[in-house]
Scaffold this motif. Structure first.
Motif, PDB file in Angstrom:
ATOM      1  N   LYS A 155       4.289   5.344 -15.236  1.00  0.00           N
ATOM      2  CA  LYS A 155       4.640   4.005 -14.771  1.00  0.00           C
ATOM      3  C   LYS A 155       4.422   3.882 -13.266  1.00  0.00           C
ATOM      4  CE  LYS A 155       6.976   0.165 -16.083  1.00  0.00           C
ATOM      5  NZ  LYS A 155       6.642  -0.694 -17.229  1.00  0.00           N
ATOM      6  N   VAL A 156       4.811   4.904 -12.534  1.00  0.00           N
ATOM      7  CA  VAL A 156       4.668   4.893 -11.082  1.00  0.00           C
ATOM      8  C   VAL A 156       3.191   4.847 -10.693  1.00  0.00           C
ATOM      9  CG1 VAL A 156       5.061   6.217  -8.966  1.00  0.00           C
ATOM     10  CG2 VAL A 156       6.855   6.077 -10.697  1.00  0.00           C
ATOM     11  N   LEU A 157       2.363   5.608 -11.395  1.00  0.00           N
ATOM     12  CA  LEU A 157       0.925   5.604 -11.122  1.00  0.00           C
ATOM     13  C   LEU A 157       0.313   4.229 -11.383  1.00  0.00           C
ATOM     14  CD1 LEU A 157      -0.047   9.051 -12.678  1.00  0.00           C
ATOM     15  CD2 LEU A 157      -0.107   8.468 -10.249  1.00  0.00           C
ATOM     16  N   LYS A 158       0.794   3.572 -12.427  1.00  0.00           N
ATOM     17  CA  LYS A 158       0.302   2.233 -12.748  1.00  0.00           C
ATOM     18  C   LYS A 158       0.672   1.244 -11.635  1.00  0.00           C
ATOM     19  CE  LYS A 158       0.656  -1.444 -16.222  1.00  0.00           C
ATOM     20  NZ  LYS A 158       1.365  -1.912 -17.445  1.00  0.00           N
ATOM     21  N   ILE A 159       1.885   1.343 -11.130  1.00  0.00           N
ATOM     22  CA  ILE A 159       2.330   0.455 -10.051  1.00  0.00           C
ATOM     23  C   ILE A 159       1.544   0.736  -8.765  1.00  0.00           C
ATOM     24  CG2 ILE A 159       4.293  -0.035  -8.529  1.00  0.00           C
ATOM     25  CD1 ILE A 159       6.036   0.398 -11.135  1.00  0.00           C
ATOM     26  N   ALA A 160       1.306   2.022  -8.487  1.00  0.00           N
ATOM     27  CA  ALA A 160       0.513   2.380  -7.307  1.00  0.00           C
ATOM     28  C   ALA A 160      -0.905   1.826  -7.410  1.00  0.00           C
ATOM     29  CB  ALA A 160       0.481   3.898  -7.141  1.00  0.00           C
ATOM     30  N   GLU A 161      -1.468   1.854  -8.615  1.00  0.00           N
ATOM     31  CA  GLU A 161      -2.823   1.334  -8.809  1.00  0.00           C
ATOM     32  C   GLU A 161      -2.854  -0.189  -8.633  1.00  0.00           C
ATOM     33  OE1 GLU A 161      -6.887   1.101  -9.507  1.00  0.00           O
ATOM     34  OE2 GLU A 161      -5.573   2.729  -8.858  1.00  0.00           O
ATOM     35  N   LYS A 191      -0.302   1.625   2.073  1.00  0.00           N
ATOM     36  CA  LYS A 191       0.793   2.494   2.496  1.00  0.00           C
ATOM     37  C   LYS A 191       1.978   2.397   1.537  1.00  0.00           C
ATOM     38  CE  LYS A 191       1.945   3.019   6.777  1.00  0.00           C
ATOM     39  NZ  LYS A 191       2.371   2.742   8.184  1.00  0.00           N
ATOM     40  N   ARG A 192       2.221   1.210   1.022  1.00  0.00           N
ATOM     41  CA  ARG A 192       3.330   1.033   0.078  1.00  0.00           C
ATOM     42  C   ARG A 192       3.051   1.818  -1.200  1.00  0.00           C
ATOM     43  NH1 ARG A 192       6.558  -4.365  -2.020  1.00  0.00           N
ATOM     44  NH2 ARG A 192       4.690  -4.906  -3.183  1.00  0.00           N
ATOM     45  N   ALA A 193       1.806   1.782  -1.655  1.00  0.00           N
ATOM     46  CA  ALA A 193       1.442   2.544  -2.853  1.00  0.00           C
ATOM     47  C   ALA A 193       1.584   4.040  -2.608  1.00  0.00           C
ATOM     48  CB  ALA A 193       0.013   2.209  -3.258  1.00  0.00           C
ATOM     49  N   LEU A 194       1.126   4.502  -1.443  1.00  0.00           N
ATOM     50  CA  LEU A 194       1.186   5.933  -1.126  1.00  0.00           C
ATOM     51  C   LEU A 194       2.624   6.422  -1.034  1.00  0.00           C
ATOM     52  CD1 LEU A 194      -0.773   8.288  -0.479  1.00  0.00           C
ATOM     53  CD2 LEU A 194      -0.497   7.709   1.940  1.00  0.00           C
ATOM     54  N   SER A 195       3.521   5.544  -0.585  1.00  0.00           N
ATOM     55  CA  SER A 195       4.922   5.946  -0.370  1.00  0.00           C
ATOM     56  C   SER A 195       5.637   6.344  -1.652  1.00  0.00           C
ATOM     57  CB  SER A 195       5.685   4.803   0.312  1.00  0.00           C
ATOM     58  OG  SER A 195       5.897   3.715  -0.593  1.00  0.00           O
ATOM     59  N   ILE A 196       5.156   5.863  -2.795  1.00  0.00           N
ATOM     60  CA  ILE A 196       5.852   6.181  -4.057  1.00  0.00           C
ATOM     61  C   ILE A 196       5.217   7.364  -4.781  1.00  0.00           C
ATOM     62  CG2 ILE A 196       6.644   3.806  -4.341  1.00  0.00           C
ATOM     63  CD1 ILE A 196       4.490   3.430  -6.476  1.00  0.00           C
ATOM     64  N   THR A 209      -5.220  12.641  -7.484  1.00  0.00           N
ATOM     65  CA  THR A 209      -6.309  11.670  -7.662  1.00  0.00           C
ATOM     66  C   THR A 209      -5.933  10.318  -7.080  1.00  0.00           C
ATOM     67  OG1 THR A 209      -7.082  12.802  -9.658  1.00  0.00           O
ATOM     68  CG2 THR A 209      -7.775  10.513  -9.354  1.00  0.00           C
ATOM     69  N   SER A 210      -4.717   9.875  -7.357  1.00  0.00           N
ATOM     70  CA  SER A 210      -4.251   8.591  -6.853  1.00  0.00           C
ATOM     71  C   SER A 210      -4.077   8.621  -5.332  1.00  0.00           C
ATOM     72  CB  SER A 210      -2.929   8.220  -7.537  1.00  0.00           C
ATOM     73  OG  SER A 210      -2.513   6.926  -7.175  1.00  0.00           O
ATOM     74  N   GLN A 211      -3.508   9.716  -4.818  1.00  0.00           N
ATOM     75  CA  GLN A 211      -3.312   9.847  -3.371  1.00  0.00           C
ATOM     76  C   GLN A 211      -4.647   9.859  -2.633  1.00  0.00           C
ATOM     77  OE1 GLN A 211      -1.096  13.483  -3.496  1.00  0.00           O
ATOM     78  NE2 GLN A 211       0.900  12.485  -3.353  1.00  0.00           N
ATOM     79  N   LEU A 212      -5.630  10.541  -3.197  1.00  0.00           N
ATOM     80  CA  LEU A 212      -6.941  10.644  -2.553  1.00  0.00           C
ATOM     81  C   LEU A 212      -7.586   9.268  -2.371  1.00  0.00           C
ATOM     82  CD1 LEU A 212      -9.221  12.446  -1.459  1.00  0.00           C
ATOM     83  CD2 LEU A 212     -10.081  12.633  -3.804  1.00  0.00           C
ATOM     84  N   LEU A 213      -7.542   8.448  -3.407  1.00  0.00           N
ATOM     85  CA  LEU A 213      -8.125   7.106  -3.321  1.00  0.00           C
ATOM     86  C   LEU A 213      -7.442   6.285  -2.232  1.00  0.00           C
ATOM     87  CD1 LEU A 213      -8.493   6.268  -7.125  1.00  0.00           C
ATOM     88  CD2 LEU A 213     -10.344   6.699  -5.510  1.00  0.00           C
ATOM     89  N   LEU A 214      -6.123   6.379  -2.157  1.00  0.00           N
ATOM     90  CA  LEU A 214      -5.373   5.597  -1.167  1.00  0.00           C
ATOM     91  C   LEU A 214      -5.643   6.087   0.255  1.00  0.00           C
ATOM     92  CD1 LEU A 214      -2.074   5.310  -3.192  1.00  0.00           C
ATOM     93  CD2 LEU A 214      -3.410   3.372  -2.361  1.00  0.00           C
ATOM     94  N   LEU A 215      -5.738   7.402   0.435  1.00  0.00           N
ATOM     95  CA  LEU A 215      -6.019   7.948   1.764  1.00  0.00           C
ATOM     96  C   LEU A 215      -7.404   7.529   2.253  1.00  0.00           C
ATOM     97  CD1 LEU A 215      -4.460  11.482   1.238  1.00  0.00           C
ATOM     98  CD2 LEU A 215      -3.651   9.751   2.866  1.00  0.00           C
ATOM     99  N   ALA A 217      -8.146   7.117  15.516  1.00  0.00           N
ATOM    100  CA  ALA A 217      -7.258   8.281  15.442  1.00  0.00           C
ATOM    101  C   ALA A 217      -6.488   8.285  14.120  1.00  0.00           C
ATOM    102  CB  ALA A 217      -6.295   8.293  16.622  1.00  0.00           C
ATOM    103  N   GLN A 218      -5.995   7.111  13.714  1.00  0.00           N
ATOM    104  CA  GLN A 218      -5.311   7.004  12.424  1.00  0.00           C
ATOM    105  C   GLN A 218      -6.287   7.230  11.277  1.00  0.00           C
ATOM    106  OE1 GLN A 218      -2.979   3.445  11.909  1.00  0.00           O
ATOM    107  NE2 GLN A 218      -1.870   3.702  13.822  1.00  0.00           N
ATOM    108  N   ALA A 219      -7.498   6.694  11.421  1.00  0.00           N
ATOM    109  CA  ALA A 219      -8.523   6.891  10.388  1.00  0.00           C
ATOM    110  C   ALA A 219      -8.813   8.365  10.191  1.00  0.00           C
ATOM    111  CB  ALA A 219      -9.797   6.148  10.774  1.00  0.00           C
ATOM    112  N   LEU A 220      -8.898   9.111  11.293  1.00  0.00           N
ATOM    113  CA  LEU A 220      -9.139  10.552  11.224  1.00  0.00           C
ATOM    114  C   LEU A 220      -7.982  11.264  10.536  1.00  0.00           C
ATOM    115  CD1 LEU A 220     -10.784  13.066  11.957  1.00  0.00           C
ATOM    116  CD2 LEU A 220      -9.654  13.053  14.197  1.00  0.00           C
ATOM    117  N   ALA A 221      -6.766  10.875  10.882  1.00  0.00           N
ATOM    118  CA  ALA A 221      -5.589  11.512  10.285  1.00  0.00           C
ATOM    119  C   ALA A 221      -5.570  11.317   8.765  1.00  0.00           C
ATOM    120  CB  ALA A 221      -4.314  10.953  10.905  1.00  0.00           C
ATOM    121  N   TYR A 222      -5.859  10.106   8.311  1.00  0.00           N
ATOM    122  CA  TYR A 222      -5.885   9.857   6.866  1.00  0.00           C
ATOM    123  C   TYR A 222      -7.050  10.601   6.203  1.00  0.00           C
ATOM    124  CZ  TYR A 222      -2.319   6.195   7.215  1.00  0.00           C
ATOM    125  OH  TYR A 222      -1.139   5.510   7.409  1.00  0.00           O
TER     126      TYR A 222
END
Length: 240
Positions: A108-114, A137-142, A158-164, A178-183
């Motif tokens: 369910k959490v993965l579906k909401i993140a997507e 960022k909201r999706a990544l937080s969960i 897999t889900s985290q990679l797409l968001l990053l 700098a933020q782009a590099l960090a992500y």
């Protein structure tokens, strides 16, 4: 959505809304509150055009909307539904406490993140980069929960990679290399041979004038995808 509202005996609309690339998403019940229009939109498909006739109880009621609309006005709306996102389930989830969110199953959490990522992608395409970043960022937080097995770890990664990756390109668009590099570097911790993550890191380093570091990232990306035109073009920019 595009719409025009007419009184039944008038040719000139009393209200209009025309979508543009810079317009924000309109939320049913918040931005669109006319009951008949809400009901009508929920029956429509993407790209569909329709014409609705609303009796006063579905429109502006017995009082109307003086001086624009008389009492008990019958109105007609011509509507074109350009696109929509179903975020109702996601909105309800984020209204819950952290403890309540933790009780949800991973699927369910993965579906909401997507759903949040899709919403971010929509905003990105509209060039609303700050709003897109907030959604990513909201999706990544969960997705910071601990997996119970290897399969769950793979799903989370897999889900985290797409968001990053989404966050990295969005930060580049916002002029924050700098933020782009960090992500991008966070994405490489998940998949060190991800060509897109290497490419984003290379772009970010070039923007920060860290040319040797940029070259290192881009050469690695080119080694994985030697015929990628974006990577090769970035290397040309770096050479110049």
């Amino acid at each position: 959505v595009n719409y025009f509202g007419f009184l039944e005996d008038k040719d000139k609309p009393f209200c209009t809304h025309l979508d543009s690339k810079s317009s924000k998403l309109m939320k049913l019940g918040t931005d669109i509150t006319l009951w008949g229009l809400e009901i009508g939109l929920l029956t429509m498909r993407k790209g569909e055009r329709a014409r609705f006739f609303f009796t006063p109880s579905y429109a502006y009621g017995a009082m109307g909307c003086p001086p624009l609309l008389p009492p008990n006005a019958m109105v007609m709306f011509e509507v074109e539904l350009l696109d929509f996102l179903d975020t109702a389930e996601s909105d309800l989830f984020f209204d819950l406490t952290a403890e309540q969110q933790e009780s949800f199953q991973l699927e369910k959490v993965l579906k909401i993140a997507e759903t949040e990522r899709e919403c971010g992608n929509y905003l990105f395409r509209k060039k609303l980069f700050r709003s897109a970043k907030d959604r990513y960022k909201r999706a990544l937080s969960i997705l910071s929960r601990s997996p119970s097995n290897e399969a769950e770890q793979h799903q989370l990664s897999t889900s985290q990679l797409l968001l990053l990756l989404n966050l990295s390109i969005t930060c580049l668009k916002l002029g924050r290399p700098a933020q782009a590099l960090a992500y991008g570097e966070q994405a490489l911790k998940i998949d060190q041979r991800n060509a897109k993550a290497l490419f984003r890191c290379g772009q970010a380093c070039r923007c920060m004038a860290e040319y040797e570091k940029a070259l290192e990232f881009l050469v690695k990306a080119q080694h994985i995808q030697p015929f990628n035109m974006d990577i090769n073009e970035e290397l040309k920019k770096l050479a110049r």
